[in-house]
Design a protein around this motif. Structure first.
Motif, short mmCIF file in Angstrom:
data_model
loop_
_atom_site.label_atom_id
_atom_site.label_comp_id
_atom_site.label_asym_id
_atom_site.label_seq_id
_atom_site.Cartn_x
_atom_site.Cartn_y
_atom_site.Cartn_z
N ALA A 173 1.83 0.18 -10.70
CA ALA A 173 1.42 0.06 -12.10
C ALA A 173 1.68 -1.35 -12.64
N GLN A 174 2.78 -1.96 -12.23
CA GLN A 174 3.06 -3.32 -12.68
C GLN A 174 2.02 -4.29 -12.15
N VAL A 175 1.68 -4.15 -10.89
CA VAL A 175 0.66 -5.02 -10.29
C VAL A 175 -0.68 -4.82 -10.99
N ALA A 176 -0.98 -3.56 -11.36
CA ALA A 176 -2.24 -3.24 -12.03
C ALA A 176 -2.22 -3.57 -13.52
N LYS A 177 -1.09 -4.08 -14.01
CA LYS A 177 -0.93 -4.44 -15.42
C LYS A 177 -1.08 -3.23 -16.35
N PHE A 178 -0.57 -2.09 -15.88
CA PHE A 178 -0.48 -0.90 -16.72
C PHE A 178 0.71 -1.06 -17.66
N PRO A 179 0.83 -0.23 -18.69
CA PRO A 179 1.99 -0.30 -19.59
C PRO A 179 3.30 -0.14 -18.80
N ASP A 180 4.37 -0.72 -19.31
CA ASP A 180 5.63 -0.73 -18.55
C ASP A 180 6.33 0.61 -18.49
N GLY A 181 5.98 1.57 -19.32
CA GLY A 181 6.59 2.89 -19.25
C GLY A 181 7.85 3.06 -20.06
N GLY A 182 8.30 2.01 -20.73
CA GLY A 182 9.47 2.13 -21.60
C GLY A 182 10.79 1.87 -20.90
N ALA A 183 11.86 1.86 -21.71
CA ALA A 183 13.19 1.50 -21.21
C ALA A 183 13.73 2.49 -20.19
N ALA A 184 13.53 3.77 -20.41
CA ALA A 184 14.06 4.77 -19.47
C ALA A 184 13.40 4.60 -18.09
N PHE A 185 12.12 4.34 -18.08
CA PHE A 185 11.42 4.15 -16.80
C PHE A 185 11.85 2.84 -16.15
N ALA A 186 12.04 1.81 -16.93
CA ALA A 186 12.52 0.53 -16.38
C ALA A 186 13.88 0.71 -15.73
N ASP A 187 14.79 1.46 -16.37
CA ASP A 187 16.11 1.71 -15.80
C ASP A 187 15.99 2.52 -14.51
N TYR A 188 15.13 3.53 -14.52
CA TYR A 188 14.89 4.36 -13.35
C TYR A 188 14.39 3.51 -12.18
N LEU A 189 13.40 2.66 -12.44
CA LEU A 189 12.87 1.79 -11.39
C LEU A 189 13.93 0.82 -10.89
N LEU A 199 7.13 8.20 -7.06
CA LEU A 199 7.10 7.64 -8.42
C LEU A 199 7.58 6.19 -8.44
N GLY A 200 8.59 5.88 -7.65
CA GLY A 200 9.06 4.50 -7.58
C GLY A 200 7.97 3.56 -7.07
N HIS A 201 7.25 4.00 -6.06
CA HIS A 201 6.14 3.18 -5.56
C HIS A 201 5.06 3.04 -6.62
N CYS A 202 4.75 4.13 -7.30
CA CYS A 202 3.72 4.07 -8.35
C CYS A 202 4.12 3.12 -9.47
N GLY A 203 5.42 3.06 -9.77
CA GLY A 203 5.88 2.14 -10.81
C GLY A 203 5.59 0.69 -10.45
N THR A 204 5.77 0.35 -9.19
CA THR A 204 5.45 -1.01 -8.72
C THR A 204 3.95 -1.23 -8.76
N SER A 239 0.87 -1.17 0.00
CA SER A 239 0.00 0.00 0.00
C SER A 239 0.91 1.23 0.00
N ARG A 240 0.32 2.41 0.11
CA ARG A 240 1.11 3.62 0.19
C ARG A 240 1.98 3.65 1.44
#
Length: 195
Positions: A164-180, A157-162, A11-12
């Motif tokens: 989003a993955q659980v919610a099966k949202f788009p992955d956000g691209g390579a730059a976001f994957a590297d950031y996470l 944003l790091g928490h939101c990235g996780t 959770s948050r």
């Protein structure tokens, strides 16, 4: 001084646990879910996370993060500076352009009573999320949003990235994957995730 954090890791509340670990602070964790009897004792609305410090009770993950960062002088720029205003702008943008979309999709998946859910809203949320993440990554000023060091908006944003993955949202691209990946490699992230 010891803090008590109420809220499930998934959770948050994770944001608060992560920042406490980053700051090297002592705390106890009560992994209670929203609306539980345990939470209602410290949060009448039943919402998580909650931070208790002595007699003080703080409710809202962003307020808690800001308080802890300011109080302990880490993961933030000093209040009253241009850098802090820019940091706050990132925080508010992430809450508006990223978290709100995830929360809207979540409400229409499992939070709202079934008769109030509108599942058709989820694809629009996911598409807007993907566009917003792309723009955010294009505007990031370094390995983190504002340069070489992570700040409060990076934790959000790091928490939101996780999320989003659980919610099966788009992955956000390579730059976001590297950031996470950079954020998740941080020892404090890993300790908080194992809570």
């Amino acid at each position: 001084m010891t803090y008590t954090v109420y809220g499930a890791v998934r959770s948050r509340a994770f944001r608060v646990l992560w920042l406490l670990e980053e700051l090297g602070l002592d705390y106890s964790h009560v992994p209670a879910g929203p609306q539980s009897e345990e939470i209602r004792k410290v949060s009448p609305l039943g919402k998580i996370p909650v931070l208790v410090e002595g007699d003080a009770v703080l409710r809202d993950s962003t307020a808690i993060l800001t308080y802890l960062a300011d109080k302990h002088g880490g993961f933030t720029h000093p209040a009253g500076t241009i850098a802090r205003a820019q940091q706050d702008a990132w925080t508010f943008r992430i809450l508006d352009e990223v978290e709100s979309l995830l929360w809207t999709a979540s409400k229409h998946t499992f939070v709202l009573p079934e008769e109030e859910r509108v599942p058709e809203v989820k694809p629009a949320c996911a598409a807007e999320y993907a566009r917003n993440i792309t723009r955010i990554m294009e505007e990031a000023e370094g390995p983190y949003l504002m340069g070489e060091s992570p700040l409060v908006p990076d934790i959000i944003l790091g928490h939101c990235g996780t999320w989003a993955q659980v919610a099966k949202f788009p992955d956000g691209g390579a730059a976001f994957a590297d950031y996470l990946a950079r954020l998740r490699a941080r020892p404090a992230f890993q300790v908080a995730a194992a809570s």
